[in-house]
Enzyme design. Structure first.
Site, PDB file in Angstrom:
ATOM      1  CD  GLU A 208      20.581 -66.927 127.532  1.00 55.67           C
ATOM      2  OE1 GLU A 208      19.501 -66.604 128.068  1.00 55.67           O
ATOM      3  OE2 GLU A 208      20.814 -66.748 126.309  1.00 55.67           O
ATOM      4  CG  ASP A 282      12.403 -61.182 123.377  1.00 58.09           C
ATOM      5  OD1 ASP A 282      12.978 -62.251 123.681  1.00 58.09           O
ATOM      6  OD2 ASP A 282      11.643 -60.582 124.155  1.00 58.09           O
TER       7      ASP A 282
END
Length: 334
Positions: A208, A282
């Site tokens: 990313e 997360d």
């Protein structure tokens, strides 16, 4: 980090409250075994032994926070369907505040169903419908967040690229949070190219980060601090959005924390066994943000985040961890 310091931070975290804003979903797992190949097609036949489900996406960030802090609020978009009710029930059972969930008719609740056999994922089935965010939903979400901000210490944006986190929503919620003096962290998705200016921390993974910096990834070096391409990406992203902090997760190579005006800090992986990486990001952003809210220095928060991620990848399914597991990890790994 010595045990006394970790315990102090955990005690401080127990009084903190956080808000998670982003793409919520339901993670379903079908557990079974494979003993033969289907006569109908060259695919395995999975004999189902158990089915479980957990809050996923942004809801999993909230779920990772809840064992460590006083309260967690969740703002996201669901459908008017049975899956939304099931997700709400799971969140409520874990003590997560769901008043920020916005229901929209005609948009199904996002569900990811993973079929797992012999600890290996056989296939994943996604049920979702990507539609533009309705103006009424935007207004309702912002109004809801406005009523929650006075109760929390930080806001986490969790973007899975499903359509809820638009630039307008991020900008309005971010502006309200900054004006209220809240710490803001974000887990971005390059497929949803938002302007992340104004956040205190951005937490992408390696692929990313390279995508957002507009650079090809030549492959990881053995030492992340000697990885010239990674270091250039970190510098570019800090400058691109004038970020105070950037935490890039590197899988088996741990994490690197970049900060404006400071040398990059690398913390190697703490994972001893890797069974399932789903949800590890997360956990990383949840525990980093909570640690900062508890008074940790950025390097300490990176260590806590890294230990926590190392624990959850050693579990099957969308997993969380406990304070006892975190303390044990530090005792074993230093």
């Amino acid at each position: 980090m010595n045990p006394a310091r970790l315990q102090h931070l955990l005690q401080a975290a127990a009084d903190r409250r956080l808000l998670v804003v982003g793409d919520v979903m339901l993670d379903e797992f079908v557990w079974g075994r494979v003993s033969r190949i289907s006569p109908e097609a060259p695919v395995p036949v999975v004999e189902v032994q158990e089915e479980t489900c957990y809050p996923g996406g942004a809801a999993n960030v909230a779920r990772n926070l809840r064992p460590f802090c006083a309260g967690v609020w969740l703002c996201g978009l669901v459908g008017e369907d049975a899956h939304a009710g099931r997700l709400g029930g799971l969140l409520g059972a874990e003590g997560i505040e769901t008043g920020g969930l916005v229901a929209e008719a005609g948009r199904p609740t996002i569900v990811k169903t993973r079929i797992v056999a012999r600890q290996q994922q056989v296939v994943r089935v996604d049920r979702e419908k990507r539609l533009p965010l309705d103006a009424k939903v935007l207004e309702q979400a912002c109004e809801t967040v406005g009523g929650i901000l006075g109760k929390v210490d930080a806001v986490i944006f969790e973007d899975y690229g499903k359509g809820f986190l638009t630039q307008a929503l991020k900008d309005r919620v971010g502006r309200m949070a900054r004006e209220a003096g809240k710490y803001i962290a974000a887990d971005p998705n390059p497929q949803n190219p938002l302007d992340w200016s104004g956040v205190d921390l951005l937490k992408p993974n390696r692929s990313e980060a390279f995508a957002m910096a507009g650079m090809p990834d030549p492959g990881a070096a053995a030492d992340p601090l000697a990885d010239s391409a990674l270091l250039e990406v970190g510098g570019r992203l800090l400058e691109k959005w004038n970020l105070p902090g950037l935490l890039i997760t590197l899988g088996e190579h741990g994490m690197v924390l970049f900060r404006t005006g400071a040398e990059p800090y690398h913390t190697p992986t703490r994972a001893r066994e890797v069974f399932d990486v789903s949800g590890a990001g997360d956990t990383a952003i949840a525990l980093y943000t909570l640690a900062i809210c508890a008074g940790a220095e950025p390097k300490e928060a990176a260590e806590i985040s890294n230990h926590a991620s190392g624990i959850v990848v050693g579990k099957l399914g969308t997993a969380t961890l406990t304070a006892a597991e975190l303390r044990e990890s530090f005792q074993k790994g230093g």
